[in-house]
Design an enzyme around this catalytic site. Structure first.
Site, PDB file in Angstrom:
ATOM      1  N   LEU A   6      14.228  39.202  -4.765  1.00 49.05           N
ATOM      2  CA  LEU A   6      14.756  38.104  -5.580  1.00 49.05           C
ATOM      3  C   LEU A   6      14.914  36.887  -4.684  1.00 49.05           C
ATOM      4  O   LEU A   6      15.613  36.932  -3.672  1.00 49.05           O
ATOM      5  CB  LEU A   6      16.091  38.495  -6.196  1.00 49.05           C
ATOM      6  CG  LEU A   6      16.090  39.769  -7.060  1.00 49.05           C
ATOM      7  CD1 LEU A   6      17.446  39.970  -7.725  1.00 49.05           C
ATOM      8  CD2 LEU A   6      14.988  39.720  -8.104  1.00 49.05           C
ATOM      9  N   ILE A   7      14.261  35.792  -5.058  1.00 46.87           N
ATOM     10  CA  ILE A   7      14.265  34.586  -4.246  1.00 46.87           C
ATOM     11  C   ILE A   7      14.828  33.435  -5.065  1.00 46.87           C
ATOM     12  O   ILE A   7      14.475  33.255  -6.235  1.00 46.87           O
ATOM     13  CB  ILE A   7      12.843  34.275  -3.709  1.00 46.87           C
ATOM     14  CG1 ILE A   7      12.869  33.091  -2.751  1.00 46.87           C
ATOM     15  CG2 ILE A   7      11.834  34.123  -4.829  1.00 46.87           C
ATOM     16  CD1 ILE A   7      11.601  32.926  -1.947  1.00 46.87           C
ATOM     17  N   SER A   8      15.722  32.674  -4.462  1.00 48.60           N
ATOM     18  CA  SER A   8      16.456  31.651  -5.201  1.00 48.60           C
ATOM     19  C   SER A   8      16.009  30.229  -4.905  1.00 48.60           C
ATOM     20  O   SER A   8      16.384  29.309  -5.617  1.00 48.60           O
ATOM     21  CB  SER A   8      17.945  31.761  -4.859  1.00 48.60           C
ATOM     22  OG  SER A   8      18.144  31.435  -3.488  1.00 48.60           O
ATOM     23  N   VAL A  11      17.958  29.134   1.577  1.00 49.26           N
ATOM     24  CA  VAL A  11      17.522  29.596   2.899  1.00 49.26           C
ATOM     25  C   VAL A  11      17.704  31.102   3.072  1.00 49.26           C
ATOM     26  O   VAL A  11      16.893  31.767   3.728  1.00 49.26           O
ATOM     27  CB  VAL A  11      18.269  28.820   4.014  1.00 49.26           C
ATOM     28  CG1 VAL A  11      19.761  29.128   4.002  1.00 49.26           C
ATOM     29  CG2 VAL A  11      17.677  29.118   5.380  1.00 49.26           C
ATOM     30  N   ASP A  12      18.745  31.677   2.475  1.00 52.56           N
ATOM     31  CA  ASP A  12      19.040  33.092   2.715  1.00 52.56           C
ATOM     32  C   ASP A  12      17.946  34.006   2.170  1.00 52.56           C
ATOM     33  O   ASP A  12      17.464  34.902   2.872  1.00 52.56           O
ATOM     34  CB  ASP A  12      20.397  33.455   2.107  1.00 52.56           C
ATOM     35  CG  ASP A  12      21.544  32.723   2.776  1.00 52.56           C
ATOM     36  OD1 ASP A  12      21.437  32.462   3.982  1.00 52.56           O
ATOM     37  OD2 ASP A  12      22.530  32.407   2.095  1.00 52.56           O
ATOM     38  N   CYS A  97      27.345  38.420 -13.317  1.00 51.03           N
ATOM     39  CA  CYS A  97      25.922  38.093 -13.225  1.00 51.03           C
ATOM     40  C   CYS A  97      25.198  39.112 -12.361  1.00 51.03           C
ATOM     41  O   CYS A  97      24.100  39.576 -12.696  1.00 51.03           O
ATOM     42  CB  CYS A  97      25.737  36.688 -12.656  1.00 51.03           C
ATOM     43  SG  CYS A  97      24.006  36.224 -12.406  1.00 51.03           S
ATOM     44  N   GLY A 120      19.002  38.148  -0.674  1.00 51.32           N
ATOM     45  CA  GLY A 120      19.551  37.469   0.494  1.00 51.32           C
ATOM     46  C   GLY A 120      21.062  37.491   0.552  1.00 51.32           C
ATOM     47  O   GLY A 120      21.671  36.652   1.228  1.00 51.32           O
ATOM     48  N   CYS A 192      27.181  30.280 -10.461  1.00 49.01           N
ATOM     49  CA  CYS A 192      25.716  30.327 -10.390  1.00 49.01           C
ATOM     50  C   CYS A 192      25.041  29.658 -11.567  1.00 49.01           C
ATOM     51  O   CYS A 192      23.993  29.049 -11.404  1.00 49.01           O
ATOM     52  CB  CYS A 192      25.248  31.773 -10.243  1.00 49.01           C
ATOM     53  SG  CYS A 192      25.757  32.893 -11.558  1.00 49.01           S
TER      54      CYS A 192
END
Length: 355
Positions: A6-8, A11-12, A97, A120, A192
Site C-alpha cells: 500500500l503506497i500513499s 516518504v514512508d 480506517c 509504511g 486520513c
C-alpha cells in the site's frame, strides 16, 4: 511470495517499496483512494498523492493500481465518526480506517490474492508461541501501533512493516540517498480522510452550529460561548476563544450543550487516574490467564509515552485501568490501547468511558 504494498505518496511507503526491491522482491503497488471527492460538496483531492505514487512505481518498474474505496470509507468510517461526535464522544477514524478499509475492504477486494500486505507504518510484528503479535516500532516518537490496535488476528498475521526497526531519521536518509520522488515531502497530519479540509468545517456541514455556554468548573460562572459541544473534546486547550488562559475543557454536558473548563496548566481537574474500556478487542490473544489486576502499559492518545497502570477485568469485554501517572485529557470515545509491561507488544484496545 506475492506481495501487495500500500503506497500513499508519502516518504514512508516509498521507502518500504525501496527496501523490498533491495531485497529482490517485486511487489504490486496499490493506492487506496478514500478522499471524499465531490461528496456532498466536499473535495479532498488525491492528485499529488497519485502523482508521487506513480513516480515511485515508475522508478522501480512496478505496477500500480488505484483502488477506489471512497464509498466504503464513507459508509464504514465517516458515518461512524459523525455518529460518535453527535453523541459527544471523541472518535478516532484513523483506527477504524485501518481495520475496516486498509486491511478490511482492501483484503476483500484485492489483498486476498496476496501472501503479504506491506505498508509504511511504524510498527512491527513478532511470533511468540506460534502466534503473530503486533509489536512496537524502534522509533517511539513515530510508533503507530495505537492506530493499529483494532486490527484482527488474520490481518496482523498477514502484515509486513519494513520500517518497524528504523528511526524516522534513517527513513529520511534512505529516501534522500535513493532519490525517491517523495524524499522531501512533509509528513501528513490530521485525520486520513480530511486531507486539507478543516475538521470543524467538516463537522459543521453535518451537525451545524448550536451556541451554548462555557462554564468555569470551579466557580459555576458563565465565561463564554461555544458553537456546539461537537466541536470540542476533553483536554482541549486551543480554539475556545477565552482570554486569560490557558483554559482546558474538563467536561461536557451533551443534553444541555454546555462545556466545563478550568484554567491553568497545573489544574488537577484536567487529570484522571482511572477509566473504563468497553468492548475490549484483543488483537491476537488474551495473554493473561488470571482475572486479578495485571500490570500493563497503555496510551490514551497518539504520543511517545506509554503510561504504567493496572488492568482489571470488569466482566464481559469491559476493563478498568488504574494509572500510576496522572493522565491529562481522558476523552470518552477515544481508544485506550494496552501494551505488555515492557511496551513491546500491543495487546489490543477498547473504547474509553469515564464515570
Amino acid at each position: 511470495m506475492k506481495i501487495a504494498t500500500l503506497i500513499s505518496g508519502g516518504v514512508d511507503s516509498a521507502v518500504a517499496v525501496h527496501l523490498l526491491c533491495e531485497q529482490g522482491y517485486r511487489p504490486d503497488l496499490f493506492y487506496i483512494k478514500i478522499g471524499m471527492d465531490n461528496q456532498d460538496g466536499l473535495t479532498c483531492t488525491s492528485e499529488e498523492d497519485i502523482e508521487l505514487a506513480t513516480a515511485t512505481a515508475r522508478k522501480y518498474g512496478l505496477h500500480l493500481d488505484i483502488v477506489d474505496l471512497q464509498q466504503e470509507y464513507w459508509d464504514r468510517v465517516v458515518a461512524y465518526t459523525i455518529d460518535k461526535v453527535r453523541q459527544g464522544l471523541t472518535p478516532n477514524p484513523d483506527v477504524m480506517c485501518n481495520r475496516l478499509i486498509k486491511f478490511g475492504r482492501f483484503e476483500e477486494k484485492v489483498g486476498h490474492a496476496y501472501d503479504k500486505i506491506v505498508t509504511g507504518h511504524y510498527a512491527d510484528t513478532c511470533v511468540k508461541d506460534g502466534r503473530t503479535w503486533l509489536a512496537t516500532a524502534k522509533d517511539p516518537v513515530k510508533d503507530q501501533t495505537d492506530f493499529l490496535a483494532q486490527i484482527t488476528y488474520l490481518q496482523v498475521a498477514k502484515l509486513w512493516f519494513p520500517l518497524g526497526r528504523l528511526l524516522k531519521s534513517e527513513v529520511r536518509d534512505i529516501a534522500r540517498e535513493a532519490r525517491l520522488p517523495s524524499a522531501a515531502r512533509k509528513d501528513s497530519q490530521g485525520i486520513c480522510f480530511l486531507g486539507k479540509i478543516n475538521y470543524n468545517d467538516f463537522i459543521r456541514r453535518f451537525l451545524g452550529e448550536q451556541p451554548g455556554r462555557i462554564i468555569e468548573q470551579e466557580t459555576g460562572k458563565v465565561i463564554g460561548e461555544h458553537k456546539g459541544y461537537w466541536f470540542h473534546t476533553i483536554g482541549q486547550r486551543k480554539g475556545l476563544g477565552l482570554s486569560g488562559g490557558p483554559w482546558f475543557v474538563i467536561d461536557k454536558d451533551v443534553e444541555r450543550n454546555v462545556l466545563y473548563v478550568s484554567r491553568g496548566y497545573d489544574t488537577q481537574l484536567q487529570y484522571g487516574h482511572s477509566f473504563r474500556l468497553t468492548g475490549f478487542h484483543f488483537i491476537t490473544d488474551n495473554p493473561w490467564s488470571r482475572t486479578d489486576p495485571q500490570p500493563i502499559r497503555f496510551k490514551v492518545r497518539h504520543t511517545e509515552t506509554w503510561h504504567p497502570g493496572l488492568l482489571t477485568p470488569l466482566g464481559s469485554n469491559d476493563y478498568q485501568i488504574v494509572s500510576d501517572d496522572p493522565i491529562q485529557g481522558i476523552a470518552p470515545g477515544q481508544f485506550g490501547v494496552i501494551y505488555d509491561q515492557e511496551a513491546h507488544l500491543c495487546i489490543g484496545s477498547g473504547e474509553i468511558r469515564v464515570g
